[in-house]
Design an enzyme around this catalytic site. Structure first.
Site, mmCIF file in Angstrom:
data_model
loop_
_atom_site.group_PDB
_atom_site.id
_atom_site.type_symbol
_atom_site.label_atom_id
_atom_site.label_comp_id
_atom_site.label_asym_id
_atom_site.label_seq_id
_atom_site.Cartn_x
_atom_site.Cartn_y
_atom_site.Cartn_z
ATOM 1 N N SER B 129 -6.391 1.052 -3.437
ATOM 2 C CA SER B 129 -7.410 0.750 -2.431
ATOM 3 C C SER B 129 -8.775 1.276 -2.829
ATOM 4 C CB SER B 129 -7.034 1.387 -1.095
ATOM 5 O OG SER B 129 -5.864 0.838 -0.586
ATOM 6 N N GLU B 244 7.445 -1.156 -3.751
ATOM 7 C CA GLU B 244 7.025 -0.118 -2.806
ATOM 8 C C GLU B 244 7.761 -0.293 -1.484
ATOM 9 O OE1 GLU B 244 2.902 -0.205 -1.780
ATOM 10 O OE2 GLU B 244 2.989 1.695 -0.708
#
Lengths: 380, 402
Positions: B129, B244
Site C-alpha cells: 500500500s 494471503e
C-alpha cells in the site's frame, strides 16, 4: 409542539462553536489528554464565564435557571469538541443532585462554588460487583457519635481525579441489593481514609478507583433523607444519561461531517470515494441513525425534567438503549469508511469513535438499558 | 458427506497437540492467552522451535522443506496452535513472499531466501500500500529505475506491519508508466539495511506501534533481487493476495477467543449472578457461536476443495468477510463483558510483568487490560488485506458474475 431553539440558545451554541474552533482544536485537545490533569483549567474558567457552570441551577441558588434543553445543547457541543473537562460529572450529575436534594447549607456552600468554577464534584456510586445496577451498594456507612464512618470501594469513578468533593453512596440499612437503605454523603477529597488510584480512560478522560476506609463524615454531610438515596442517584444519573445522549449526538454529527469530507477528497480508481454507491448508502444509513438519535436525545432531555420516575425512566432508558445502538453503527462505519486512516491515532475520527464507545459503556450499556426498557413492557 | 475427521487425522491432531504441549514455552502462551504484548523474540523463538521439529512452514511443499501437509492437516495444526496459545506464525515471510519466490523466483533466490524464512533468520515485511494507493493498489507510484546492475527506488509505502523489526521488505514498484498501470509494476526484494530506507511509526488508535510508513530515497537494489520478469509484478501480487487469504478465516483463533469470552462472561457479575446467566448477553455470545460454527464448515469446504498447493478461489472472500466480522464481534463482546472496567486505559497492563497496585488489582479483572484496545485495534480486520468492500466486489464479479 416546537422544536426550535430560542435566540438565547442559538447564541450559546454559537459561542461554544466559536470557542471550540478557536481554543479547542484537535491537536490542543490531544495535548491536554496526554498530560495531567487531562483537561484545561483555562477552559473551565471560560465555561464559568460563558455561564455554563451556572446553567442548571435556580436563580435563588445563583444559577441561570437553564432548562434540560440548554443542557442538551451544551452537551452536544461537548461531543462535537470532544471536550475533556468534567462538565457532566460536576454540573449535570453532582450539581443537579445537590440542587434537587441537598440541604440548604449544602446548596449555599456548594452550588455557587460550582457555578463560579472553583469547585469540581463527582458522584461515586458504582461498585465492581454491581455492574450497572443502581441499587447495588455494598459500601457501608456506620452511625457513630459524630456522624457516620464510610467503608467500601467505588469503581471507575469518572472525573474523580480532579474532584474536590464526592457524593458517595453508602448503605445505612437493608441488604447490598436493596433499593431502600442507601444514603448519600458529601465527602471531602482530603478526608482521612479516602484513597484514589487514578488512571486515564480509553477516550482520553480521567477516572479513579475510590477506596474508602473508615472515612468519617459529619451529620451535616448527609444529602437528603436517610435511606432514600436510591431515588436521588437514579434521578441524577437520569440527568447524566440525557447529557450523554446529547453528547453522543454531537459526536455522531461530527463523525458524519469528517467522514463526508474524507469521502469527497479521497480518490481511488480514478474517482472520489463519495461516488461509489455502496459507500453513499452507508453514509445515508449513518445520517438516518444520527437524526433518529437526535430525536431520542430530545426525548431524553425533555423526559429528564419529569418528576414521575416511571415515565422518566422509560424515556431515558429508551434513549440510552437506542442511541447506544446507533452510535455503534455510526462509529464503526466512520472508521470503516476512512479505511486505514480510520484506525490511526493521527486523525480525529478514531478519537470520536473511542469517545462514542465509552459513552455506550457509561451509566449502563446498551443491553442494560434495552433490558430495563423491555422490562417495562411486562408491567403494561 | 462425512464431517468426522479420519482416524489418521485424529492421530495427527493428537501428535500436534502433544508436541505443542511439551514445547510451547509457558511464558509465551500466557502472553497470548492474556492478550499481552508479544516481543519480536517471542515470535522468533516459537518459529525456531517449530522449524527444529520440521513444522516451520506448514503450508510449504516438501521440495522446499515443508512438511507436505494437505489443507486439512494445516487446518488442524492451526487449530491446535491457536487453542494452545501459540503466537501466530507471521504471514509476511511464510505465506506471502515465500509462495511468490517458490513460484516465480529463480533457483538462487529460492536457495538463499527460503531456508532463512523457515528458520526465522530473516523477518519479512510487506511494501504494497501507498498513501494514494490502498484499495486501488495498481495505481502505486513508488518508482524503481534501472541503472546498470541496480534499481534505484524512490517513494513511500504505508500500512507496513511490524516493519520496525524487519530484515527484508518485498515491494511492488513502478518500473514503467507506459500502457495499463498494472503492466508497469515489478516485484522487488529489498534489504532493510540498505541506505536510504526510513521506517516511521504510525501509532494506532489503541496507542500501539504495530504499523509503519517506509520511505525510500535513492535506495539501490541489485537487479538479482527482482522476482521474475520486470513489469510482471502485478501477476505475482495477485497470486500473493490469493495466498494471503489462505487461513484468513482465522477459525482457530476465533474458537480460542470464543472460549475466552465465555470464561469472562462466567466470571463477570450482573444482576447478582454471572453475566453468562444474563440472557441478553448470552444470546449475543450464542449468535457469534452460530456464525463461527457455519464459518468453520464453510472454511473446511473451501480448503477441502482446493487443489493441492493452489491458491483458493474467490470463495476466500467469503472467509475473509465472515472471519473478520466474527473476530470483531468477539472483541466487542469481550469488551462489553467488562462493564465499567472496559473504560480504564492501563497501557502498562499489556506488559506480561505488570503487577497492579492492589487498590486497582483487587477489583480490576486480570483479563481486562487488553480487551478494549483489542476491540479498537480489530476494526482493522475489515479494512486490511483487501477491505470487505473490495471482497464484496470480488464476490459480485467472480462468483455472481455481475
Amino acid at each position: 409542539m416546537n422544536f426550535n431553539y430560542t435566540e438565547e440558545q442559538l447564541a450559546l451554541q454559537d459561542t461554544l462553536r466559536r470557542f471550540i474552533a478557536k481554543d479547542y482544536g484537535f491537536e490542543h485537545r490531544r495535548a491536554l489528554a496526554k498530560a495531567e490533569p487531562g483537561f484545561s483549567r483555562e477552559a473551565w474558567a471560560q465555561y464559568a464565564d460563558f455561564g455554563l457552570l451556572a446553567l442548571p441551577f435556580s436563580e435563588d441558588q445563583g444559577g441561570l435557571a437553564g432548562t434540560p434543553i440548554d443542557t442538551m445543547l451544551v452537551m452536544e457541543m461537548v461531543g462535537r469538541g470532544l471536550l475533556l473537562e468534567p462538565y457532566l460529572q460536576t454540573v449535570v450529575v453532582a450539581g443537579s443532585l445537590i440542587r434537587d436534594y441537598g440541604t440548604a447549607t449544602q446548596q449555599a456552600e456548594l452550588i455557587p462554588a460550582v457555578a463560579g468554577g472553583e469547585l469540581m464534584m463527582c458522584l461515586a456510586h458504582y461498585e465492581p460487583e454491581g455492574r450497572y445496577d443502581l441499587h447495588h451498594v455494598g459500601t457501608t456507612a456506620v452511625r457513630n457519635a459524630n456522624g457516620w464512618k464510610i467503608s467500601g470501594h467505588k469503581c471507575v469513578v469518572i472525573g474523580a481525579p480532579s474532584a474536590d468533593k464526592f457524593i458517595v453512596s453508602a448503605r445505612t440499612s437493608d441488604g447490598t441489593r436493596d433499593e431502600h437503605g442507601i444514603s448519600l454523603f458529601v465527602v471531602d477529597r482530603g478526608a482521612p481514609g479516602l484513597t484514589l488510584r487514578s488512571y486515564p480512560t480509553q477516550d482520553g478522560g480521567r477516572a479513579a478507583e475510590v477506596h474508602l476506609d473508615h472515612v468519617q463524615v459529619g451529620t451535616d454531610d448527609l444529602v437528603g433523607e436517610l435511606n432514600k438515596g436510591y431515588v436521588m442517584v437514579e434521578r441524577a444519573i437520569d440527568f447524566g444519561i440525557a447529557g450523554l445522549c446529547a453528547e453522543a449526538v454531537g459526536v455522531m454529527s461530527a463523525l458524519i461531517e469528517v467522514t463526508l469530507e474524507y469521502l469527497k477528497t479521497r480518490k481511488q480508481f480514478g474517482a472520489p470515494l463519495a461516488k461509489f454507491q455502496a459507500l453513499q448508502h452507508r453514509m445515508a444509513d449513518m445520517a438516518i441513525a444520527t437524526e433518529q438519535s437526535r430525536s431520542m436525545a430530545i426525548l431524553a432531555a425533555v423526559g429528564a425534567k419529569t418528576d414521575d420516575a416511571e415515565t422518566r425512566n422509560r424515556d431515558i432508558t429508551a434513549a440510552k438503549a437506542y442511541i447506544g445502538q446507533q452510535a455503534r453503527l455510526v462509529g464503526q462505519q466512520a472508521i470503516q469508511l476512512h479505511g486505514g486512516m480510520g484506525v490511526t491515532d493521527e486523525l480525529n475520527v478514531s478519537h470520536y469513535f473511542k469517545r462514542l464507545t465509552m459513552i455506550c459503556a457509561t451509566f449502563g450499556d446498551t443491553d442494560h438499558h434495552l433490558g430495563r426498557f423491555s422490562a417495562t413492557l411486562m408491567a403494561a | 458427506m462425512d464431517l468426522d475427521y479420519t482416524p489418521e487425522e485424529q492421530q495427527f491432531r493428537a501428535e500436534v497437540r502433544d508436541f505443542i504441549h511439551s514445547h510451547l514455552p509457558k511464558e509465551i502462551s500466557a502472553k497470548v492467552h492474556g492478550g499481552k504484548r508479544l516481543a519480536k523474540e517471542d515470535f522468533v523463538r516459537w518459529q525456531k522451535i517449530l522449524h527444529h521439529k520440521g513444522w516451520g512452514a506448514p503450508s510449504w511443499p516438501r521440495q522446499f522443506g515443508g512438511p507436505g501437509w494437505n489443507a486439512v492437516q494445516q487446518h488442524i495444526f492451526d487449530e491446535e496452535c491457536s487453542d494452545a496459545g501459540a503466537p501466530m506464525q507471521l504471514p509476511f515471510g511464510l505465506k506471502m513472499v515465500a509462495p511468490v519466490i517458490m513460484t516465480f523466483g529463480n533457483k538462487g533466490q529460492q536457495d538463499y531466501f527460503l531456508p532463512r524464512i523457515m528458520d526465522a533468520t530473516d523477518w519479512w515485511c510487506q511494501g504494497y500500500s501507498e498513501p494514494g494507493s490502498g484499495s486501488d493498489l495498481a495505481s502505486l507510484k513508488t518508482r524503481a529505475e534501472r541503472q546498470g546492475d541496480h534499481y534505484v527506488v524512490n517513494g513511500q509505502k504505508t500500512w507496513n506491519t511490524l516493519g520496525q523489526h524487519a530484515d527484508w521488505i518485498f515491494c511492488l514498484v513502478r518500473t514503467s508508466t507506459e500502457g495499463r498501470q498494472q503492466e508497469g509494476i515489478s516485484f522487488l526484494l529489498i534489504d532493510m539495511k540498505t541506505p536510504g530506507i526510513t521506517v516511521r511509526p504510525i501509532i494506532m488508535l489503541d496507542g500501539e506501534h504495530e504499523i509503519n510508513e517506509v520511505w525510500f530515497e535513492d535506495v539501490k537494489v541489485p537487479v538479482e533481487n527482482l522476482i521474475g520478469q520486470e513489469n510482471k509484478g502485478w501477476t505475482y501480487a495477485k497470486f500473493l493476495l490469493g495466498h494471503e487469504r489462505t487461513g484468513i478465516a482465522g477459525v482457530g483463533r476465533s474458537k480460542r477467543e470464543l472460549k475466552k469470552l465465555k470464561e469472562i462472561a462466567h466470571r463477570q457479575t450482573a444482576g447478582g449472578h454471572s453475566l453468562m446467566s444474563d440472557q441478553r448477553f448470552r444470546d449475543r455470545v450464542a449468535q457469534v457461536e452460530l456464525e463461527l460454527m457455519a464459518l468453520e464448515i464453510t472454511n473446511l469446504r473451501v480448503i477441502s476443495s482446493e487443489h493441492e498447493k493452489k491458491a483458493p478461489g474467490p470463495e476466500a472472500s467469503i472467509l475473509k468477510i465472515k472471519g473478520s466480522e466474527i473476530q470483531q464481534m468477539l472483541t466487542e463482546l469481550q469488551m462489553q463483558a467488562l462493564g465499567h472496567y472496559g473504560l480504564p486505559y492501563l497501557h502498562e497492563s499489556l506488559d506480561a510483568t505488570w503487577e497492579p497496585d492492589p487498590m486497582i488489582g483487587d477489583y480490576y479483572p486480570d483479563y481486562a487490560g487488553p480487551l478494549t484496545g483489542h476491540y479498537f485495534n480489530y476494526r482493522k480486520t475489515t479494512i486490511y488485506g483487501g477491505s470487505n468492500e473490495i471482497q464484496k466486489n470480488i464476490i459480485c464479479q467472480m462468483i455472481l458474475g455481475l
